[in-house]
Design an enzyme around this catalytic site. Structure first.
Site, PDB file in Angstrom:
ATOM      1  N   ARG A  86      10.267  -1.766  11.841  1.00 39.37           N
ATOM      2  CA  ARG A  86       9.122  -1.168  12.539  1.00 39.37           C
ATOM      3  C   ARG A  86       8.891  -1.909  13.840  1.00 39.37           C
ATOM      4  O   ARG A  86       8.939  -3.131  13.862  1.00 39.37           O
ATOM      5  CB  ARG A  86       7.875  -1.255  11.645  1.00 39.37           C
ATOM      6  CG  ARG A  86       7.707  -0.040  10.769  1.00 39.37           C
ATOM      7  CD  ARG A  86       6.552  -0.182   9.823  1.00 39.37           C
ATOM      8  NE  ARG A  86       5.276  -0.549  10.443  1.00 39.37           N
ATOM      9  CZ  ARG A  86       4.118  -0.465   9.831  1.00 39.37           C
ATOM     10  NH1 ARG A  86       4.062  -0.025   8.582  1.00 39.37           N
ATOM     11  NH2 ARG A  86       3.003  -0.817  10.430  1.00 39.37           N
ATOM     12  N   ARG A 113      10.829  -6.825   6.124  1.00 38.71           N
ATOM     13  CA  ARG A 113      10.943  -5.450   5.648  1.00 38.71           C
ATOM     14  C   ARG A 113      11.604  -4.504   6.640  1.00 38.71           C
ATOM     15  O   ARG A 113      11.572  -4.707   7.843  1.00 38.71           O
ATOM     16  CB  ARG A 113       9.568  -4.891   5.257  1.00 38.71           C
ATOM     17  CG  ARG A 113       8.709  -4.430   6.412  1.00 38.71           C
ATOM     18  CD  ARG A 113       7.385  -3.902   5.915  1.00 38.71           C
ATOM     19  NE  ARG A 113       6.427  -3.720   6.987  1.00 38.71           N
ATOM     20  CZ  ARG A 113       5.157  -3.396   6.807  1.00 38.71           C
ATOM     21  NH1 ARG A 113       4.685  -3.229   5.589  1.00 38.71           N
ATOM     22  NH2 ARG A 113       4.354  -3.245   7.839  1.00 38.71           N
ATOM     23  N   LYS A 129       0.834  -1.218   0.000  1.00 40.17           N
ATOM     24  CA  LYS A 129       0.000   0.000   0.000  1.00 40.17           C
ATOM     25  C   LYS A 129       0.866   1.264   0.000  1.00 40.17           C
ATOM     26  O   LYS A 129       0.653   2.182  -0.781  1.00 40.17           O
ATOM     27  CB  LYS A 129      -0.907   0.063   1.250  1.00 40.17           C
ATOM     28  CG  LYS A 129      -1.923  -1.040   1.360  1.00 40.17           C
ATOM     29  CD  LYS A 129      -2.864  -0.790   2.526  1.00 40.17           C
ATOM     30  CE  LYS A 129      -2.223  -0.840   3.892  1.00 40.17           C
ATOM     31  NZ  LYS A 129      -1.775  -2.186   4.303  1.00 40.17           N
ATOM     32  N   ARG A 173     -10.194   0.970   8.023  1.00 40.30           N
ATOM     33  CA  ARG A 173      -9.780  -0.366   8.432  1.00 40.30           C
ATOM     34  C   ARG A 173     -10.954  -1.188   8.961  1.00 40.30           C
ATOM     35  O   ARG A 173     -10.779  -2.361   9.284  1.00 40.30           O
ATOM     36  CB  ARG A 173      -8.745  -0.283   9.560  1.00 40.30           C
ATOM     37  CG  ARG A 173      -7.356   0.149   9.148  1.00 40.30           C
ATOM     38  CD  ARG A 173      -6.549  -0.976   8.546  1.00 40.30           C
ATOM     39  NE  ARG A 173      -5.226  -1.225   9.061  1.00 40.30           N
ATOM     40  CZ  ARG A 173      -4.118  -0.536   8.799  1.00 40.30           C
ATOM     41  NH1 ARG A 173      -4.151   0.571   8.112  1.00 40.30           N
ATOM     42  NH2 ARG A 173      -2.966  -0.936   9.239  1.00 40.30           N
ATOM     43  N   ARG A 217      -2.566  -8.093  13.587  1.00 39.44           N
ATOM     44  CA  ARG A 217      -2.913  -7.219  12.455  1.00 39.44           C
ATOM     45  C   ARG A 217      -3.514  -8.028  11.310  1.00 39.44           C
ATOM     46  O   ARG A 217      -4.465  -7.598  10.664  1.00 39.44           O
ATOM     47  CB  ARG A 217      -1.681  -6.432  12.003  1.00 39.44           C
ATOM     48  CG  ARG A 217      -1.339  -5.332  12.990  1.00 39.44           C
ATOM     49  CD  ARG A 217       0.155  -5.042  13.045  1.00 39.44           C
ATOM     50  NE  ARG A 217       0.654  -4.435  11.855  1.00 39.44           N
ATOM     51  CZ  ARG A 217       1.926  -4.541  11.432  1.00 39.44           C
ATOM     52  NH1 ARG A 217       2.798  -5.263  12.118  1.00 39.44           N
ATOM     53  NH2 ARG A 217       2.305  -3.930  10.350  1.00 39.44           N
TER      54      ARG A 217
END
Ligand code: AMP
Length: 217
Positions: free
Chosen positions: A157, A123, A14, A89, A168
């Site tokens: 993160r 990531r 995204k 969301r 999540r």
């Protein structure tokens, strides 16, 4: 003026796809998660309120999140349009948005859960500009220690942990269909396979939305 909402599972790209659209088309990229993270880093009152929620992978309360989006859009600095990333969301947020704003399309990035998990755990993000690196393969960022786009530091993160990610992913699965259904009543919802590389997905988004092809690099 072009206005988009981009939704999809964690790791579906995204942020990366939004940045590419924003850069070329002069759109304002509104990343709700990044706004929250900035508040956490700046130790604001809102940051203190959302820090633990984000770390646990839970959703910030709807009224807080909706106020952030409303205040951001009220800046009216989006002369060429916007792309909203990471909102809505859930159903409540979708209804809030639909009552107030019109958009050109919802860009829905679809990715199997196991690939989402693999990408997220690999990531790193740029502490300065927010660009994402997936083991050195993502657009704009090399596998080195610094962000290729801006030279900023690449960091993990704090919410990209196994535990937070599981929550999540669960929340995403629980909510995505009702968000898409709410939008389908009023707006175009376009689903894209997010499995191919960044550039291929971006080209497909541009093709379907009838936008000019990406300028490189
Ligand atoms: P993201 O950068 O989009 O992955 O968002 C990071 C975190 O910010 C999420 O896991 C939530 O804790 C919070 N967050 C971002 N967007 C929303 C939203 N629309 N509603 C509630 N919480 C959100």
């Amino acid at each position: 003026m072009r206005k988009y909402v981009i939704v999809g599972v964690q790791g579906s790209g995204k942020g990366t796809q939004s940045m590419l659209l924003a850069r070329d088309l002069g759109l304002v990229h509104i990343a709700v998660g990044a706004i929250f993270r900035r508040h956490v880093d700046d130790r604001t009152k809102l940051g203190a309120r959302v820090r633990d929620v984000i770390a646990a992978g839970e959703l910030v309360e709807d009224d807080v999140t909706e106020a952030v989006v409303r205040d951001r859009l009220e800046l009216h600095d989006w002369n060429h349009g916007f792309v909203i990333d990471g909102f809505p969301r859930n159903r409540h947020q979708a209804e809030f948005f639909l009552e107030r704003y019109d958009i050109d399309a919802v860009i829905h990035l679809d990715l199997p859960g196991d690939e989402a998990r693999r990408r997220v755990l690999a990531r790193r993000v740029c502490a300065e500009c927010g660009a994402t690196e997936h083991g050195g393969t993502a657009h704009g960022v090399a596998g080195g220690a610094r962000c290729e786009a801006c030279g900023g530091e690449l960091i993990g993160r704090t919410d990209d942990t196994e535990e937070s990610l599981a929550e999540r992913l669960r929340l995403h699965r629980e909510n995505i269909d009702s968000v898409l259904d709410a939008f389908r009543r009023k707006e175009r919802v376009l689903t894209f396979d997010a499995s191919p590389g960044v550039d291929a997905v971006q080209r497909e988004i541009r093709r379907v939305l009838d936008l000019p092809p990406p300028s490189r690099p």
